[in-house]
Design a protein around this motif. Structure first.
Motif, PDB file in Angstrom:
ATOM      1  N   SER A  39       0.848  -1.187   0.000  1.00 38.54           N
ATOM      2  CA  SER A  39       0.000   0.000   0.000  1.00 38.54           C
ATOM      3  C   SER A  39       0.884   1.238   0.000  1.00 38.54           C
ATOM      4  O   SER A  39       1.975   1.219   0.562  1.00 38.54           O
ATOM      5  N   HIS A  40       0.409   2.304  -0.608  1.00 36.11           N
ATOM      6  CA  HIS A  40       1.116   3.581  -0.582  1.00 36.11           C
ATOM      7  C   HIS A  40       0.902   4.174   0.800  1.00 36.11           C
ATOM      8  O   HIS A  40      -0.234   4.518   1.166  1.00 36.11           O
ATOM      9  N   SER A  41       1.967   4.288   1.590  1.00 38.31           N
ATOM     10  CA  SER A  41       1.819   4.688   2.996  1.00 38.31           C
ATOM     11  C   SER A  41       1.255   6.097   3.144  1.00 38.31           C
ATOM     12  O   SER A  41       0.501   6.369   4.079  1.00 38.31           O
ATOM     13  N   GLY A  42       1.605   7.002   2.233  1.00 37.89           N
ATOM     14  CA  GLY A  42       1.063   8.359   2.290  1.00 37.89           C
ATOM     15  C   GLY A  42      -0.427   8.384   2.035  1.00 37.89           C
ATOM     16  O   GLY A  42      -1.185   9.095   2.711  1.00 37.89           O
ATOM     17  N   ALA A  43      -0.881   7.585   1.076  1.00 38.39           N
ATOM     18  CA  ALA A  43      -2.312   7.513   0.761  1.00 38.39           C
ATOM     19  C   ALA A  43      -3.077   6.795   1.872  1.00 38.39           C
ATOM     20  O   ALA A  43      -4.208   7.166   2.189  1.00 38.39           O
ATOM     21  N   ALA A  44      -2.447   5.799   2.481  1.00 32.72           N
ATOM     22  CA  ALA A  44      -3.107   5.042   3.547  1.00 32.72           C
ATOM     23  C   ALA A  44      -3.414   5.925   4.750  1.00 32.72           C
ATOM     24  O   ALA A  44      -4.400   5.706   5.455  1.00 32.72           O
ATOM     25  N   LYS A  45      -2.578   6.929   4.995  1.00 33.32           N
ATOM     26  CA  LYS A  45      -2.795   7.844   6.116  1.00 33.32           C
ATOM     27  C   LYS A  45      -3.884   8.863   5.816  1.00 33.32           C
ATOM     28  O   LYS A  45      -4.478   9.425   6.732  1.00 33.32           O
ATOM     29  N   ARG A  46      -4.138   9.129   4.547  1.00 38.67           N
ATOM     30  CA  ARG A  46      -5.041  10.215   4.172  1.00 38.67           C
ATOM     31  C   ARG A  46      -6.428   9.786   3.724  1.00 38.67           C
ATOM     32  O   ARG A  46      -7.362  10.591   3.738  1.00 38.67           O
ATOM     33  N   ASP A  61     -11.041  10.221  -9.521  1.00 38.19           N
ATOM     34  CA  ASP A  61      -9.838   9.861  -8.769  1.00 38.19           C
ATOM     35  C   ASP A  61      -9.936   8.512  -8.067  1.00 38.19           C
ATOM     36  O   ASP A  61      -8.950   8.029  -7.510  1.00 38.19           O
ATOM     37  N   GLN A  62     -11.095   7.887  -8.091  1.00 39.65           N
ATOM     38  CA  GLN A  62     -11.297   6.621  -7.381  1.00 39.65           C
ATOM     39  C   GLN A  62     -10.387   5.507  -7.921  1.00 39.65           C
ATOM     40  O   GLN A  62      -9.825   4.735  -7.147  1.00 39.65           O
ATOM     41  N   LYS A  63     -10.230   5.438  -9.231  1.00 44.26           N
ATOM     42  CA  LYS A  63      -9.430   4.367  -9.840  1.00 44.26           C
ATOM     43  C   LYS A  63      -7.963   4.477  -9.433  1.00 44.26           C
ATOM     44  O   LYS A  63      -7.311   3.479  -9.107  1.00 44.26           O
ATOM     45  N   ALA A  64      -7.429   5.696  -9.415  1.00 39.56           N
ATOM     46  CA  ALA A  64      -6.043   5.915  -9.032  1.00 39.56           C
ATOM     47  C   ALA A  64      -5.823   5.535  -7.566  1.00 39.56           C
ATOM     48  O   ALA A  64      -4.803   4.925  -7.222  1.00 39.56           O
ATOM     49  N   LEU A  65      -6.779   5.870  -6.706  1.00 41.12           N
ATOM     50  CA  LEU A  65      -6.666   5.525  -5.295  1.00 41.12           C
ATOM     51  C   LEU A  65      -6.750   4.025  -5.067  1.00 41.12           C
ATOM     52  O   LEU A  65      -6.085   3.481  -4.193  1.00 41.12           O
ATOM     53  N   ALA A  66      -7.557   3.354  -5.858  1.00 43.62           N
ATOM     54  CA  ALA A  66      -7.673   1.902  -5.744  1.00 43.62           C
ATOM     55  C   ALA A  66      -6.345   1.218  -6.051  1.00 43.62           C
ATOM     56  O   ALA A  66      -6.033   0.181  -5.467  1.00 43.62           O
ATOM     57  N   ARG A  67      -5.577   1.801  -6.943  1.00 46.30           N
ATOM     58  CA  ARG A  67      -4.252   1.246  -7.242  1.00 46.30           C
ATOM     59  C   ARG A  67      -3.256   1.514  -6.120  1.00 46.30           C
ATOM     60  O   ARG A  67      -2.379   0.698  -5.841  1.00 46.30           O
ATOM     61  N   LEU A  68      -3.370   2.691  -5.482  1.00 55.27           N
ATOM     62  CA  LEU A  68      -2.472   3.024  -4.379  1.00 55.27           C
ATOM     63  C   LEU A  68      -2.771   2.204  -3.120  1.00 55.27           C
ATOM     64  O   LEU A  68      -1.866   1.922  -2.329  1.00 55.27           O
ATOM     65  N   LEU A  69      -4.039   1.836  -2.948  1.00 48.74           N
ATOM     66  CA  LEU A  69      -4.443   1.085  -1.759  1.00 48.74           C
ATOM     67  C   LEU A  69      -5.123  -0.221  -2.184  1.00 48.74           C
ATOM     68  O   LEU A  69      -6.342  -0.353  -2.130  1.00 48.74           O
ATOM     69  N   PRO A  70      -4.344  -1.212  -2.607  1.00 43.60           N
ATOM     70  CA  PRO A  70      -4.910  -2.414  -3.198  1.00 43.60           C
ATOM     71  C   PRO A  70      -5.736  -3.284  -2.248  1.00 43.60           C
ATOM     72  O   PRO A  70      -6.652  -3.952  -2.685  1.00 43.60           O
ATOM     73  N   TYR A  71      -5.419  -3.294  -0.962  1.00 49.80           N
ATOM     74  CA  TYR A  71      -6.112  -4.189  -0.031  1.00 49.80           C
ATOM     75  C   TYR A  71      -7.037  -3.463   0.936  1.00 49.80           C
ATOM     76  O   TYR A  71      -7.472  -4.028   1.911  1.00 49.80           O
ATOM     77  N   SER A  72      -7.343  -2.221   0.678  1.00 53.13           N
ATOM     78  CA  SER A  72      -8.199  -1.477   1.600  1.00 53.13           C
ATOM     79  C   SER A  72      -9.671  -1.786   1.357  1.00 53.13           C
ATOM     80  O   SER A  72     -10.060  -2.319   0.356  1.00 53.13           O
TER      81      SER A  72
END
Length: 67
Positions: free
Chosen positions: A8-15, A56-67
């Motif tokens: 997971s992208h740690s910066g995105a996971a925090k936000r 922006d949902q698709k881009a976030l789904a790639r940054l956070l694959p298991y959320s």
């Protein structure tokens, strides 16, 4: 043999946080400083979370694959 796990992208996971329906929630901008010029109603509205734009949902789904 199974493939490797994705990180997971740690910066995105925090936000961002995922809702039960699969959408992402974000914080609103403009609540950090210069709060004296903003009225109470505006500050209360800015304190609540908002849904991330559909584009922006698709881009976030790639940054956070298991959320």
């Amino acid at each position: 043999m199974a493939g490797q796990k994705l990180k997971s992208h740690s910066g995105a996971a925090k936000r961002f946080k995922r809702t039960s329906s699969g959408k992402f929630l974000r914080r609103k901008a403009g609540v950090r400083h210069i709060l004296t010029t903003k009225n109470a109603k505006r500050k209360m509205r800015l304190g609540k979370s908002a849904v991330v734009a559909k584009s922006d949902q698709k881009a976030l789904a790639r940054l956070l694959p298991y959320s």
